[in-house]
Design a protein around this motif. Sequence first.
Motif, PDB file in Angstrom:
ATOM      1  N   UNK A   3       0.790  -1.235   0.000  1.00 42.18           N
ATOM      2  CA  UNK A   3       0.000   0.000   0.000  1.00 42.18           C
ATOM      3  C   UNK A   3       0.828   1.294   0.000  1.00 42.18           C
ATOM      4  N   UNK A  21      -5.656   7.913  -5.337  1.00 39.18           N
ATOM      5  CA  UNK A  21      -5.003   7.195  -6.434  1.00 39.18           C
ATOM      6  C   UNK A  21      -6.035   6.799  -7.483  1.00 39.18           C
ATOM      7  N   UNK A  76     -13.519   0.061 -10.790  1.00 38.94           N
ATOM      8  CA  UNK A  76     -13.102   0.750  -9.588  1.00 38.94           C
ATOM      9  C   UNK A  76     -12.018  -0.116  -8.931  1.00 38.94           C
ATOM     10  N   UNK A 122      -9.067  -0.194  -5.602  1.00 41.04           N
ATOM     11  CA  UNK A 122      -8.486   0.467  -4.444  1.00 41.04           C
ATOM     12  C   UNK A 122      -7.147  -0.154  -4.048  1.00 41.04           C
ATOM     13  N   UNK A 123      -7.035  -1.487  -4.209  1.00 39.59           N
ATOM     14  CA  UNK A 123      -5.814  -2.126  -3.718  1.00 39.59           C
ATOM     15  C   UNK A 123      -4.870  -2.547  -4.843  1.00 39.59           C
ATOM     16  N   UNK A 163      -4.443  -5.587  -5.817  1.00 36.65           N
ATOM     17  CA  UNK A 163      -3.929  -6.940  -5.601  1.00 36.65           C
ATOM     18  C   UNK A 163      -5.016  -7.948  -5.213  1.00 36.65           C
ATOM     19  N   UNK A 164      -6.264  -7.660  -5.566  1.00 34.77           N
ATOM     20  CA  UNK A 164      -7.326  -8.652  -5.374  1.00 34.77           C
ATOM     21  C   UNK A 164      -7.834  -8.792  -3.950  1.00 34.77           C
ATOM     22  N   UNK A 165      -7.855  -7.710  -3.187  1.00 30.57           N
ATOM     23  CA  UNK A 165      -8.378  -7.803  -1.826  1.00 30.57           C
ATOM     24  C   UNK A 165      -9.633  -6.942  -1.630  1.00 30.57           C
ATOM     25  N   UNK A 166      -9.598  -5.702  -2.074  1.00 31.86           N
ATOM     26  CA  UNK A 166     -10.613  -4.713  -1.671  1.00 31.86           C
ATOM     27  C   UNK A 166     -12.001  -4.990  -2.227  1.00 31.86           C
ATOM     28  N   UNK A 167     -12.116  -5.825  -3.258  1.00 27.82           N
ATOM     29  CA  UNK A 167     -13.411  -6.292  -3.809  1.00 27.82           C
ATOM     30  C   UNK A 167     -14.086  -5.348  -4.804  1.00 27.82           C
ATOM     31  N   UNK A 168     -13.560  -4.137  -4.998  1.00 23.85           N
ATOM     32  CA  UNK A 168     -14.266  -3.190  -5.862  1.00 23.85           C
ATOM     33  C   UNK A 168     -14.295  -3.606  -7.331  1.00 23.85           C
TER      34      UNK A 168
END
Lengths: 322, 263
Positions: B4, B47, B227, B229-230, B232-237
């Motif tokens: 991050x 970002x 959309x 946010x991360x 790397x496949x974590x934030x789910x957007x």
Amino acid sequence: MAKILAKKDIGKFIKFLKRKYRVFAPVKKGGGVLFSEIDSVNKIITNLSMIPPIKIFYPAIQELFSFKKNKINQSKKLNKPIALLGLNSFDINALSVFDKIMSRPRDKYYWQNRNNSLIIGFGEKRVNLIGEYDLFFQERVGSFQVVIGSHLGKDISKNNLFINVADELKKSIFSPDPLFLNVKKLSSAIVASYNDEIWDDLAKICFGCGNCVYVCPLCYCFDVKDEINLDKNLSVGNCSRCSGKRSRYWDSCFLAHFFEVSGHNFKPKLRDRIYNWYYHKFVRFPEEFGTVGCVSCERCIKYCPAKINYREVLEKILKKYE
Amino acid sequence: MNNYVPQQFVILRIKDISADTKLFTIKPGLKFDPGQFVLVGNLGFGEAPISITSTPGKNYFDLAIRIVGKVTKKLHELRTNDIIYIRGPYGNGFPIDKFKGKNILIITGGCGLAGLRSIIYYIKENSSNFGNIQIFYGTKTTEDILFKDEIKLWRKFAEVLITIEKPTKSWRGNTGLITNLITTTTINTVNSLALLCGPPIMFAKVSEKLLKLGFAKDNIYASLERNMRCGVGVCQHCTCGEKYVCKDGPVFNLDEIEKMGDF
């Protein structure tokens, strides 16, 4: 041979833990039950907490870093490790799954507190307990029978407060949630139900508030936001003179903005966002982590203002698409 | 490693390439594959995911950034020699190995061209590995055409067709939607691959037409926008069915896209 901890000694035990740990346990707070840092044993109650204890390691707002004049400072590690006391089987199971989620890729912020943590379960019985823990206190008359789950738990139980007795350790009970006996079948039923009216009907009663996500021990979606300190030197384009921080916030896939980019929303309809939650928990989750994204704690049912019961939804889908 | 925390880069050059789009040339170079993206930002202002638009292997890289919201508006306020914050590269990029020996049909609309410029230059630099190259590009007005000067040079190795949806009177070229350019006489479906980047509606209409003309689903590739946010496949957007656009994509073939179910 087993160990017991007398109920009258639990206060002393907490005192002992507090030398090394910040101790969190479920206490009454604001009309509900929440895991909070405790000073004494008196406050602990073992009802299901509203916010799952996992979220002590994955807080609602997690600072990622602060910055000042183009210099990034990463948040410092907390000095004292955390002990979670009084987790039930649901929350212990969820913690083990959450550990997997936070390992792909390894999440520095989660593990900096989780790594040295101590997990102590509590319950009348050990039911469906498959997750990992350090100690489990199983209630009996006047004392707890102590189940050791790890090396750390074993070390802790060397304390004099723990007494060896000749009892046999009570066996744990295993009666898995019937909804998840055949995950493949459940996954295919959900995939097949994409165009079903059931999702439209749910959207008519669901407020889209996102509560179910915040109280779920296996929901972890997030947003990232920047904050700038009010500062007379705030520059226009670059941040070479300003200071502030970037943080990760809990988000909820039920909220209208979740799938939005500037100029386009990929899931403007609530029915599609509701479907996505079920799809995530019962299709994408098994694909990624080998288990459903649900530990049957039923917090999402308890705290849904529209009284939506996911079990009834799943049963309906299974019946129709089996 | 902490995913991050962004890295500092320096802006080498900024060029206006349309009324609302700037091309940022950034140093030092970055190791990436055509089709990958970065999360680019400015401390205090968030970002945004942006495709890398230059070709790999240089000691700099290019990002074409159009003003679409708050983050991109702030990025446009940056000046040459300013620091810019970048995470990545992320995503899969184009499966270049599968492209060898094929005719390549690039179809794009508006600022989608920026998402394909990296692969266009890769193909140009390795043109002996590919068959016939075509670039079809549609924009709303002539002012929206990105990389005008470069497109002239692309005609040396590719057939370039441009269509304008709302042309001025002086426009002499093709008019109307990009789907008008796709006909049995303009394209060759044999041994061909189509690479798409553009708004969702363009993607839907173009792929429908390509299928009608005989393209197989796994020969149509698209770079998707979501959309993020991360990264790397974590934030789910960015999820689409079982896939994460940020780590499984952003490049998918139509077969994969259809299997995503809730696309």
